[in-house]
Scaffold this active site. Structure first.
Site, short mmCIF file in Angstrom:
data_model
loop_
_atom_site.label_atom_id
_atom_site.label_comp_id
_atom_site.label_asym_id
_atom_site.label_seq_id
_atom_site.Cartn_x
_atom_site.Cartn_y
_atom_site.Cartn_z
N ASP A 1 -4.12 0.29 -9.63
CA ASP A 1 -5.56 0.02 -9.74
C ASP A 1 -5.93 -0.37 -11.16
O ASP A 1 -6.67 -1.33 -11.38
CB ASP A 1 -6.36 1.26 -9.30
CG ASP A 1 -6.04 1.63 -7.86
OD1 ASP A 1 -5.46 0.81 -7.14
OD2 ASP A 1 -6.38 2.77 -7.47
N SER B 1 -13.43 4.59 -8.64
CA SER B 1 -13.14 5.70 -9.55
C SER B 1 -12.26 5.23 -10.71
O SER B 1 -12.51 5.59 -11.87
CB SER B 1 -12.50 6.88 -8.82
OG SER B 1 -11.35 6.48 -8.15
N GLY C 1 -12.14 2.64 -1.18
CA GLY C 1 -10.84 1.96 -1.31
C GLY C 1 -10.89 0.75 -2.22
O GLY C 1 -9.96 -0.06 -2.23
N SER D 1 -11.45 1.00 -5.59
CA SER D 1 -11.13 1.45 -6.95
C SER D 1 -12.34 1.74 -7.83
O SER D 1 -12.30 1.52 -9.04
CB SER D 1 -10.27 0.42 -7.68
OG SER D 1 -8.95 0.72 -7.48
N GLU E 1 0.84 -1.21 0.00
CA GLU E 1 0.00 0.00 0.00
C GLU E 1 0.86 1.25 0.00
O GLU E 1 1.86 1.33 0.74
CB GLU E 1 -0.89 -0.03 1.25
CG GLU E 1 -2.25 0.54 1.05
CD GLU E 1 -3.08 -0.29 0.07
OE1 GLU E 1 -3.05 0.01 -1.14
OE2 GLU E 1 -3.77 -1.21 0.52
N TYR F 1 -3.14 12.50 0.73
CA TYR F 1 -2.55 11.44 -0.11
C TYR F 1 -1.29 11.98 -0.81
O TYR F 1 -0.21 11.40 -0.74
CB TYR F 1 -3.58 10.99 -1.14
CG TYR F 1 -3.12 9.90 -2.08
CD1 TYR F 1 -3.46 8.57 -1.86
CD2 TYR F 1 -2.35 10.20 -3.20
CE1 TYR F 1 -3.04 7.58 -2.72
CE2 TYR F 1 -1.93 9.22 -4.07
CZ TYR F 1 -2.29 7.90 -3.83
OH TYR F 1 -1.86 6.92 -4.69
C1 GLA Z 1 -5.05 4.63 -4.45
C2 GLA Z 1 -4.23 4.88 -5.71
C3 GLA Z 1 -3.26 3.72 -5.96
C4 GLA Z 1 -2.43 3.43 -4.72
C5 GLA Z 1 -3.32 3.30 -3.48
C6 GLA Z 1 -2.51 3.17 -2.21
O1 GLA Z 1 -5.88 3.52 -4.61
O2 GLA Z 1 -5.08 5.02 -6.82
O3 GLA Z 1 -2.46 4.01 -7.08
O4 GLA Z 1 -1.46 4.42 -4.55
O5 GLA Z 1 -4.17 4.42 -3.34
O6 GLA Z 1 -1.75 2.01 -2.24
#
Ligand code: GLA
Length: 384
Positions: free
Chosen positions: A171, A128, A124, A126, A33, A223
Site C-alpha cells: 500500500d 489508513s 480496501g 488504503s 492479493e 487477516y
Molecule cells: C492490506 C494490507 C496490504 C495487503 C492487502 C492484501 O491492504 O495493508 O499490505 O496485504 O491487505 O493484499
C-alpha cells in the site's frame, strides 16, 4: 478537499501563516492479493481519491489533530514509546506515523493538523495507509526533513503494525511511487518498481459494497491468521520462502501440508503469484479478456481458498460479470469494502445500470459519486 482541509485548519487552529498541505492518494490493487507480506510481486495503482492534511509546525513535541466528519479531535505528545489509544481509535494511525518517524529521524517539533478525505474509510482502498503515510510526511516536513521513497518504505509498513495488522509494503509503495496512467508492478526481492501503462479503453470501475472492514478486532485477527497459516505451510514443507515455493511448485506435494487453512492459504498464495505474472503479460499485450479472467480467478481463490470475501462482495462480482464485465474481484484485504471491475468503454454503462438496479437499489445509503466510480491511474505522493 484542499479547501476543506485548510478551512477546517483555520476554524480549529485560528489565524496565522497559511498551513502547508500534503495529499496522499488511495490505491486499488489490480491483482496480487494477500501475497505482498510473502514478498511476492503485486500490481496495484494509485487512484484520484486522496487524504489531505493541512498542517503547521508546532513549537513543542506535541500533536493536535482534527478530522472532518464525526471523528473529532485528538492530542498526544511525541515520545520514544507512544502509548496506543483504544483499539479502533483513529488516533492510532497518527501515533503509528509519529512512532515511525521518531524511530527513523530526529523529530523535535509536533504539528497542528486538519484532515479531510474523499477516500472511503475501511473499504480496501488504503485510506489508513494514506493517513499514516501523509501524517509521517507532514511531521517530517515540519522538522525540515524530506524523506526518500526507500527511507519511508523502511519504516512505514512496520508502523502499520501499531494498528494491529501485519500487512506488507504494497500500500505504501503504491501510494508513494505510482505513475499517472500506469499500474505499478512492485517486486520486493529486490525492491523494484515497474510502471506499466494501462491501455486505452480499459476502465477499472470501483464498486463499494456498502459494508466496511475495520482493521481492528475480528478483521485484524482473520487477516493475521491467513498470514501465519501460509507461513506454517511453508515451514511444514521445509521451504525458506514463497519465492522458493514458486520455483519448486510443480514438484511440491501439497498433501504434506497439515491443516485446512494452511493448505488453502498455500494454494492461494502460489496460484495468485502465478496469476500476477500472467496478468502482467496480459496488460503489456493489451489483452483485456485474459486480464479479466485472471481477476475473476483471483476472486474465486480469495473466496474459496483464503476465505476473505463476503456475500456482499461476491454479489457485486457476479452482477458485474453477468452484465458483461471482462473480470471482477475484491480489492485489498477483503472482509468487506470494494470490488474492482474491468470493463471496456462499451460495456461500462450497462454494468453500472445493472449494479444499481440489482445491488444498490436493494440497500440504503448508496451515493453514486462516492460508491461507484472509475479509478483513474494517478501519481503517487513522492512522484513529481
Ligand atoms: C492490506 C494490507 C496490504 C495487503 C492487502 C492484501 O491492504 O495493508 O499490505 O496485504 O491487505 O493484499
Amino acid at each position: 478537499m484542499f479547501r476543506q482541509a485548510t478551512d477546517l485548519f483555520k476554524a480549529r487552529f485560528g489565524a496565522g501563516p497559511d498551513p502547508s498541505v500534503v495529499s496522499i492518494p488511495g490505491r486499488i490493487n489490480l491483482i496480487g492479493e494477500h501475497i505482498d507480506y510473502h514478498d511476492l510481486p503485486v500490481l496495484p495503482m494509485a487512484i484520484q481519491r486522496c487524504v489531505w492534511i493541512a498542517f503547521r509546525p508546532g513549537v513543542d513535541p506535541h500533536i493536535r489533530a482534527v478530522s472532518a466528519g464525526s471523528f473529532g479531535d485528538r492530542e498526544f505528545s511525541l515520545a520514544s514509546q507512544i502509548e496506543p489509544s483504544a483499539p479502533g481509535d483513529w488516533a492510532n494511525y497518527l501515533k503509528a506515523a509519529a512512532q515511525a518517524t521518531m524511530r527513523g529521524w530526529e523529530i523535535t517539533r509536533g504539528i497542528d493538523a486538519a484532515i479531510a478525505s474523499d477516500l472511503p474509510a475501511a473499504a480496501g482502498l488504503s485510506s489508513s495507509s494514506a493517513l499514516i503515510t501523509g501524517f509521517a510526511i507532514a511531521l517530517l516536513q515540519a522538522n525540515g526533513i524530506r524523506p526518500t521513497l526507500r527511507e519511508l518504505l523502511d519504516v512505514l509498513p512496520e508502523a502499520e503494525h501499531f494498528t494491529g495488522t501485519r500487512g506488507g509494503a504494497m500500500d505504501h509503495a503504491a501510494i508513494l511511487a505510482s505513475q499517472s496512467g500506469c499500474a505499478l508492478l512492485i517486486e520486493f526481492e529486490p525492491l523494484t518498481f515497474s510502471p506499466i501503462p494501462i491501455p486505452n479503453g480499459w476502465s477499472f470501475l470501483v464498486a463499494h459494497s456498502l459494508t466496511t472492514a475495520e482493521k481492528s478486532g475480528d478483521v485484524r485477527r482473520a487477516y493475521n491468521a491467513r498470514r501465519t497459516a501460509a507461513f506454517r505451510a511453508l515451514q511444514q514443507l521445509g521451504l525458506p520462502s514463497y519465492s522458493a515455493a514458486l520455483e519448486a511448485h510443480s514438484r511440491i506435494s501439497i498433501s504434506r501440508i497439515q491443516g485446512e487453512l494452511e493448505l488453502a492459504a498455500f494454494r492461494h498464495v502460489v496460484s495468485e503469484a502465478l496469476r500476477v505474472r500472467q496478468a502482467v503479460e496480459a496488460l503489456r499485450g493489451n489483452d483485456p479478456a485474459a486480464f479479466g479472467k485472471l481477476l475473476t480467478a483471483s476472486h474465486v481463490s480469495l473466496r474459496d481458498d483464503l476465505r476473505v470475501s463476503s456475500p456482499a462482495l461476491d454479489s457485486l462480482v457476479e452482477t458485474a460479470l453477468d452484465a458483461g464485465a471482462e473480470g471482477a474481484r475484491l480489492t485489498g484485504a477483503g472482509f468487506g469494502g470494494c470490488v474492482i471491475i474491468l470493463c471496456t468503454a462499451m460495456a461500462q454503462n450497462r454494468i453500472r445500470e445493472q449494479l444499481i438496479s440489482r445491488y444498490y437499489s436493494q440497500r440504503d445509503g448508496f451515493d453514486a459519486e462516492k460508491h461507484l466510480f472509475i479509478a483513474e491511474a494517478s501519481q503517487g505522493a513522492l512522484v513529481d
